[in-house]
Design a protein around this motif. Structure first.
Motif, PDB file in Angstrom:
ATOM      1  N   ALA A  87      -0.498 -13.900  10.006  1.00 51.00           N
ATOM      2  CA  ALA A  87      -2.042 -13.208   9.449  1.00 51.00           C
ATOM      3  C   ALA A  87      -2.502 -14.232   8.372  1.00 51.00           C
ATOM      4  O   ALA A  87      -3.729 -13.938   7.829  1.00 51.00           O
ATOM      5  CB  ALA A  87      -1.870 -12.015   8.891  1.00 51.00           C
ATOM      6  N   GLU A  88      -1.858 -15.122   7.761  1.00 51.64           N
ATOM      7  CA  GLU A  88      -2.439 -15.914   6.754  1.00 51.64           C
ATOM      8  C   GLU A  88      -3.623 -16.668   7.199  1.00 51.64           C
ATOM      9  O   GLU A  88      -3.830 -17.249   8.486  1.00 51.64           O
ATOM     10  CB  GLU A  88      -1.233 -17.020   6.435  1.00 51.64           C
ATOM     11  CG  GLU A  88      -1.593 -17.427   4.990  1.00 51.64           C
ATOM     12  CD  GLU A  88      -0.266 -18.474   4.651  1.00 51.64           C
ATOM     13  OE1 GLU A  88      -0.342 -19.713   4.096  1.00 51.64           O
ATOM     14  OE2 GLU A  88       0.967 -17.897   4.637  1.00 51.64           O
ATOM     15  N   GLY A  89      -4.540 -16.734   6.578  1.00 53.89           N
ATOM     16  CA  GLY A  89      -5.622 -17.418   6.671  1.00 53.89           C
ATOM     17  C   GLY A  89      -6.680 -16.573   7.322  1.00 53.89           C
ATOM     18  O   GLY A  89      -7.937 -17.202   7.911  1.00 53.89           O
ATOM     19  N   HIS A  90      -6.390 -15.209   7.544  1.00 61.31           N
ATOM     20  CA  HIS A  90      -7.490 -14.377   8.023  1.00 61.31           C
ATOM     21  C   HIS A  90      -7.839 -13.282   7.082  1.00 61.31           C
ATOM     22  O   HIS A  90      -7.072 -12.375   6.776  1.00 61.31           O
ATOM     23  CB  HIS A  90      -6.697 -13.620   9.250  1.00 61.31           C
ATOM     24  CG  HIS A  90      -6.622 -14.687  10.333  1.00 61.31           C
ATOM     25  ND1 HIS A  90      -7.314 -15.285  11.472  1.00 61.31           N
ATOM     26  CD2 HIS A  90      -5.337 -15.161  10.847  1.00 61.31           C
ATOM     27  CE1 HIS A  90      -6.900 -15.983  12.045  1.00 61.31           C
ATOM     28  NE2 HIS A  90      -5.552 -15.833  12.083  1.00 61.31           N
ATOM     29  N   ASP A  92     -10.088 -11.248   6.506  1.00 61.53           N
ATOM     30  CA  ASP A  92     -10.273  -9.733   7.291  1.00 61.53           C
ATOM     31  C   ASP A  92      -9.320  -9.208   7.897  1.00 61.53           C
ATOM     32  O   ASP A  92      -9.677  -8.196   8.809  1.00 61.53           O
ATOM     33  CB  ASP A  92     -11.715  -9.571   7.924  1.00 61.53           C
ATOM     34  CG  ASP A  92     -11.692 -10.815   9.080  1.00 61.53           C
ATOM     35  OD1 ASP A  92     -10.777 -11.681   9.169  1.00 61.53           O
ATOM     36  OD2 ASP A  92     -12.560 -10.711   9.893  1.00 61.53           O
ATOM     37  N   TRP A  93      -8.127  -9.564   7.884  1.00 55.46           N
ATOM     38  CA  TRP A  93      -6.962  -9.006   8.882  1.00 55.46           C
ATOM     39  C   TRP A  93      -6.670  -7.597   7.926  1.00 55.46           C
ATOM     40  O   TRP A  93      -6.472  -7.507   6.983  1.00 55.46           O
ATOM     41  CB  TRP A  93      -5.656  -9.711   8.562  1.00 55.46           C
ATOM     42  CG  TRP A  93      -4.772  -9.577   9.587  1.00 55.46           C
ATOM     43  CD1 TRP A  93      -3.575  -8.900   9.237  1.00 55.46           C
ATOM     44  CD2 TRP A  93      -4.371 -10.113  10.765  1.00 55.46           C
ATOM     45  NE1 TRP A  93      -2.672  -8.864  10.128  1.00 55.46           N
ATOM     46  CE2 TRP A  93      -3.395  -9.697  11.397  1.00 55.46           C
ATOM     47  CE3 TRP A  93      -5.179 -10.900  11.798  1.00 55.46           C
ATOM     48  CZ2 TRP A  93      -2.687  -9.707  12.529  1.00 55.46           C
ATOM     49  CZ3 TRP A  93      -4.527 -10.987  12.829  1.00 55.46           C
ATOM     50  CH2 TRP A  93      -3.349 -10.671  13.251  1.00 55.46           C
ATOM     51  N   PRO A  94      -6.748  -6.628   9.064  1.00 54.35           N
ATOM     52  CA  PRO A  94      -6.349  -5.417   8.714  1.00 54.35           C
ATOM     53  C   PRO A  94      -4.805  -5.217   8.199  1.00 54.35           C
ATOM     54  O   PRO A  94      -3.984  -5.821   8.999  1.00 54.35           O
ATOM     55  CB  PRO A  94      -6.650  -4.670   9.882  1.00 54.35           C
ATOM     56  CG  PRO A  94      -7.523  -5.378  10.744  1.00 54.35           C
ATOM     57  CD  PRO A  94      -7.244  -6.801  10.472  1.00 54.35           C
ATOM     58  N   GLU A  95      -4.773  -4.684   7.099  1.00 56.35           N
ATOM     59  CA  GLU A  95      -3.672  -4.506   6.518  1.00 56.35           C
ATOM     60  C   GLU A  95      -2.438  -3.914   7.316  1.00 56.35           C
ATOM     61  O   GLU A  95      -1.084  -4.122   7.259  1.00 56.35           O
ATOM     62  CB  GLU A  95      -3.526  -3.861   5.186  1.00 56.35           C
ATOM     63  CG  GLU A  95      -2.291  -4.097   4.241  1.00 56.35           C
ATOM     64  CD  GLU A  95      -2.524  -3.608   2.905  1.00 56.35           C
ATOM     65  OE1 GLU A  95      -1.735  -2.476   2.501  1.00 56.35           O
ATOM     66  OE2 GLU A  95      -3.394  -3.785   2.315  1.00 56.35           O
ATOM     67  N   TRP A  96      -2.922  -2.664   8.190  1.00 54.98           N
ATOM     68  CA  TRP A  96      -2.133  -1.955   8.777  1.00 54.98           C
ATOM     69  C   TRP A  96      -1.393  -2.744   9.963  1.00 54.98           C
ATOM     70  O   TRP A  96      -0.299  -2.493  10.482  1.00 54.98           O
ATOM     71  CB  TRP A  96      -2.804  -0.613   9.424  1.00 54.98           C
ATOM     72  CG  TRP A  96      -3.668  -0.887  10.483  1.00 54.98           C
ATOM     73  CD1 TRP A  96      -5.016  -1.263  10.211  1.00 54.98           C
ATOM     74  CD2 TRP A  96      -3.426  -1.119  11.695  1.00 54.98           C
ATOM     75  NE1 TRP A  96      -5.977  -1.554  11.566  1.00 54.98           N
ATOM     76  CE2 TRP A  96      -5.005  -1.524  12.392  1.00 54.98           C
ATOM     77  CE3 TRP A  96      -2.317  -1.280  12.752  1.00 54.98           C
ATOM     78  CZ2 TRP A  96      -5.120  -1.742  13.740  1.00 54.98           C
ATOM     79  CZ3 TRP A  96      -2.481  -1.682  14.112  1.00 54.98           C
ATOM     80  CH2 TRP A  96      -3.802  -1.819  14.652  1.00 54.98           C
ATOM     81  N   MET A  97      -1.945  -3.861  10.631  1.00 55.19           N
ATOM     82  CA  MET A  97      -1.611  -4.437  11.543  1.00 55.19           C
ATOM     83  C   MET A  97      -0.213  -4.963  11.602  1.00 55.19           C
ATOM     84  O   MET A  97       0.522  -5.308  12.691  1.00 55.19           O
ATOM     85  CB  MET A  97      -2.443  -5.637  12.180  1.00 55.19           C
ATOM     86  CG  MET A  97      -3.664  -4.991  12.594  1.00 55.19           C
ATOM     87  SD  MET A  97      -4.759  -6.388  13.559  1.00 55.19           S
ATOM     88  CE  MET A  97      -5.996  -5.574  14.200  1.00 55.19           C
ATOM     89  N   THR A  98       0.228  -5.430  10.294  1.00 58.87           N
ATOM     90  CA  THR A  98       1.595  -6.028  10.279  1.00 58.87           C
ATOM     91  C   THR A  98       2.638  -4.890   9.523  1.00 58.87           C
ATOM     92  O   THR A  98       3.691  -5.446   9.266  1.00 58.87           O
ATOM     93  CB  THR A  98       1.496  -7.193   9.321  1.00 58.87           C
ATOM     94  OG1 THR A  98       0.974  -6.776   8.131  1.00 58.87           O
ATOM     95  CG2 THR A  98       0.544  -8.295   9.858  1.00 58.87           C
ATOM     96  N   LYS A  99       2.236  -3.944   9.390  1.00 57.11           N
ATOM     97  CA  LYS A  99       2.968  -3.118   8.736  1.00 57.11           C
ATOM     98  C   LYS A  99       3.460  -1.481   9.802  1.00 57.11           C
ATOM     99  O   LYS A  99       3.917  -0.724   9.347  1.00 57.11           O
ATOM    100  CB  LYS A  99       2.352  -2.282   7.602  1.00 57.11           C
ATOM    101  CG  LYS A  99       2.380  -3.388   6.473  1.00 57.11           C
ATOM    102  CD  LYS A  99       1.898  -2.979   5.330  1.00 57.11           C
ATOM    103  CE  LYS A  99       1.962  -4.006   4.170  1.00 57.11           C
ATOM    104  NZ  LYS A  99       1.052  -4.256   3.466  1.00 57.11           N
TER     105      LYS A  99
END
Length: 165
Positions: A87-90, A92-99
């Motif tokens: 997700a680095e460099g994004h 606007d990456w939604p926080e939930w997506m990696t959690k």
């Protein structure tokens, strides 16, 4: 031999990647369907009464929820079963997506299914004056209640398993 088998099993997770790519294509099909529904809704809006307007909006919401459900499955499934997404460099990456773990994925899926079921039920109720089949309405209510109860049971069992850990 054991290391070779374990490596083979570990690498086999990539077999799931085409499934997620297929879901992205299915999401495009859903977008096409949404566009058709939106076009129909906008072009026929002047002839719609209040009930037709609400039904049209519910149809669009139903498609949006389904699209959201597909996104949840794509990202969470890929992250949980195939590989981590960088997700680095994004910004606007939604926080939930990696959690979202597998338990969270199940809960989000069931919550989305309950919402979609509720919309289908609401559509049927909105059509009561148009002669909706009573048997069909009964089944929609039963199915919705089963989904809701399943969600409650799932949340309860997840809570119990968390207490045991």
């Amino acid at each position: 031999m054991e290391k070779l088998i374990e490596r083979f099993i570990f690498v086999s997770r990539w077999i799931m990647a085409p499934f997620y790519i297929g879901l992205v294509i299915a999401l495009l099909v859903l977008l096409f369907k949404f566009g058709n529904e939106l076009f129909h809704f906008v072009t026929h809006a002047p002839q719609f009464d209040e009930s037709d307007t609400i039904l049209g909006i519910l149809a669009l919401i139903d498609l949006a929820f389904t699209g959201s459900l597909v996104i949840i499955v794509i990202f969470s499934g890929y992250e949980n079963f195939v590989s981590k997404i960088d997700a680095e460099g994004h910004a606007d990456w939604p926080e939930w997506m990696t959690k979202v773990d597998f338990s969270g994925l199940k809960q989000k899926l069931l919550a989305s299914i309950v919402a979609i079921s509720a919309i289908a039920l609401l559509k049927a109720f909105m059509n009561l004056d148009r002669g909706v089949d009573e048997k069909q309405l009964t089944w929609l209510v039963i199915i919705h209640v089963v989904f809701v109860l399943s969600g409650v049971v799932l949340a309860w069992t997840d809570r119990l398993s968390e207490k045991n850990h």
